[in-house]
Design a protein around this motif. Structure first.
Motif, short mmCIF file in Angstrom:
data_model
loop_
_atom_site.label_atom_id
_atom_site.label_comp_id
_atom_site.label_asym_id
_atom_site.label_seq_id
_atom_site.Cartn_x
_atom_site.Cartn_y
_atom_site.Cartn_z
N ASP A 142 0.81 7.95 8.86
CA ASP A 142 1.84 7.22 8.12
C ASP A 142 3.19 7.82 8.50
O ASP A 142 3.70 8.73 7.86
CB ASP A 142 1.57 7.34 6.61
CG ASP A 142 2.50 6.46 5.78
OD1 ASP A 142 3.54 6.01 6.31
OD2 ASP A 142 2.20 6.24 4.60
N ALA A 151 6.09 8.08 5.82
CA ALA A 151 5.87 9.14 4.82
C ALA A 151 6.08 10.51 5.44
O ALA A 151 6.69 11.40 4.82
CB ALA A 151 4.47 9.02 4.23
N SER A 206 -6.27 10.79 5.84
CA SER A 206 -5.45 9.65 5.41
C SER A 206 -6.07 8.35 5.91
O SER A 206 -6.75 8.31 6.93
CB SER A 206 -4.02 9.79 5.95
OG SER A 206 -4.02 9.88 7.35
N GLU A 231 -2.07 -3.58 0.17
CA GLU A 231 -1.77 -2.15 0.22
C GLU A 231 -1.56 -1.70 1.67
O GLU A 231 -0.66 -0.90 1.96
CB GLU A 231 -2.92 -1.37 -0.41
CG GLU A 231 -2.71 0.12 -0.48
CD GLU A 231 -3.89 0.85 -1.12
OE1 GLU A 231 -4.45 1.75 -0.49
OE2 GLU A 231 -4.25 0.49 -2.27
N LYS A 281 2.00 -0.13 3.50
CA LYS A 281 2.09 1.13 4.24
C LYS A 281 2.57 0.95 5.67
O LYS A 281 2.64 1.90 6.44
CB LYS A 281 0.72 1.81 4.25
CG LYS A 281 0.31 2.40 2.90
CD LYS A 281 -0.95 3.22 3.03
CE LYS A 281 -1.31 3.92 1.73
NZ LYS A 281 -2.51 4.77 1.86
#
Length: 405
Positions: free
Chosen positions: A16, A19, A350, A378, A382
């Motif tokens: 990700d 993030a 993850s 979802e 992301k």
């Protein structure tokens, strides 16, 4: 804030990039803390892997301003451009070494060739090899990198043998690595005759046969099926007897045999090989257990194997969980699918694009359409793109679902 904590977080959120980058910037502002060179490398790799090349270059410029820029940062960029098949920018990054004050020698040239070949840009690598022979004289290692590219990345034994003949013509010595590349290629293609021909040629030319060569022969025999498995097992026993000479079997040797035995439905023999592996002080890997997990016939057997893996230090990886999520979706045991999904987070893995795609597809096929839709949203939140066909089907279902309401 500690260096160890930053490393753990970056590893956990490496799939990700948004993030990871947000955390990296936040951590840099914390009191009495400075990012290490290793953390910059990790962040550059994460960004470039997700094709955020401009941001990755900005980070390299920041390293230069701090006087901590390294040649490794540029190598990371070369590898990521190669992975994206942007050969031009990979080559431009190679020539940027001098701009950053780094030497450009044969080792750096080999890094470029290796990166290109690893990601199947083998034609470009071979072209560079010949175009630069005045600057970087042709040698065994340079040829071996490209030869291995044809053999491993492209699995094109015809092109590999063409390059092999060129080595002979130019008087470039072939070493054990050269033979290993060709033999491994023949083995992966299931060409046992090719494997044995090159294996015997090694002996004729006085090139010593090492563990990797024996592993390739075992792999080739194992791939031919049940009739050849006993021959493969005999070679492993011979290697076990010679382990004092440095030619004993390693984890790759046993993994090839276990995989083949499981494929032939000889699971008990595979477990026996796993026990011999431990007796010979060879630690199993995650790949050792994957064939056994594939052959597991019920949930109890699966979780016994998972627990055994953790006991011996083989922590399951994302691919382990994706294989099992598919398995339990086929078995229509969705309650266990939820457990596996949660366990991924529990054990620090993850959920990446592949994870979501496998889960959503399994839920959809089992009729859990609302859950599939929820996880698809979802996934998008992301920054992961769903598979177009599945996205289209879920949108069609959701429109119908809203109409019904």
């Amino acid at each position: 804030m500690t260096s160890e904590l930053v490393s753990r977080v970056l590893t956990r959120v490496r799939n990700d990039h948004a993030a990871a980058y947000t955390f990296f910037l936040w951590a840099a502002k914390q009191r009495d803390y400075e990012h290490s060179i290793r953390h910059y490398h990790a962040m550059i790799s994460i960004l470039a892997k997700n094709r955020k090349f401009d941001t990755a270059w900005a980070m390299i410029d920041e390293m230069r301003m701090l006087s901590i820029v390294t040649s490794r940062a540029l190598v990371i960029m070369i590898r990521r451009y190669s992975a994206a098949h942007d050969v031009g920018k990979a080559i431009n990054t190679f020539y940027a070494f001098k701009r950053f004050g780094f030497e450009v020698g044969i080792n750096e040239f080999h890094e470029l060739l290796s990166a290109l070949c690893r990601y199947k840009n083998v034609e470009d690598a071979e072209h560079l090899l010949h175009c630069n022979e005045d600057v970087f004289p042709l040698d065994t290692k340079s040829f071996n990198i490209v030869l291995n590219g044809w053999c491993k990345a492209k699995e094109d034994v015809r092109q590999a043998m063409r390059l092999w003949k060129e080595m002979v013509k130019r008087g470039i010595p072939r070493d054990a690595y050269s033979y290993s590349s060709i033999i491994s290629c023949y083995a992966r293609l299931g060409n046992l005759n090719g494997v044995m021909r090159m294996f015997n040629l090694m002996k004729d030319e006085g090139v010593s046969r090492d563990r990797k060569i024996y592993n390739s022969v075992i792999y080739a025999l194992a791939r031919r099926g049940n009739n050849y498995l006993n021959d493969a097992m005999n070679i492993v026993r011979m290697m076990e007897q010679r382990k004092g000479e440095g030619e004993g079997p390693n984890v790759a040797t046993y993994n090839s045999l276990i995989k083949a035995l499981c494929k032939a439905k000889r699971v008990n023999d595979a477990r026996s090989v796993l026990n011999r592996m431990r007796l010979n002080h060879v630690s199993p890997s995650v790949r050792t257990y994957h064939p056994l997990l594939r052959r597991a016939v019920n949930a109890e057997e699966v979780f016994d194997l998972l627990n055994e893996m953790r006991r011996v230090g083989c922590v399951p990886v994302v691919d382990s969980y994706l294989m099992l999520i598919r398995k339990f979706c086929r078995w229509r045991q969705i309650n266990i699918v939820w457990k596996l999904w949660d366990d991924m987070h529990k054990y620090g893995l993850s959920h990446d694009r592949s994870s979501y795609s496998v889960l959503i597809n399994g839920l959809f096929l089992n009729g859990f359409l609302e859950d599939a839709w929820r996880y698809c949203q979802e996934m998008k939140a992301k920054g992961f793109e769903p598979e177009p066909k599945m996205d289209e089907m879920l949108k069609a279902w959701h429109c119908g679902f809203l109409d019904c309401r």
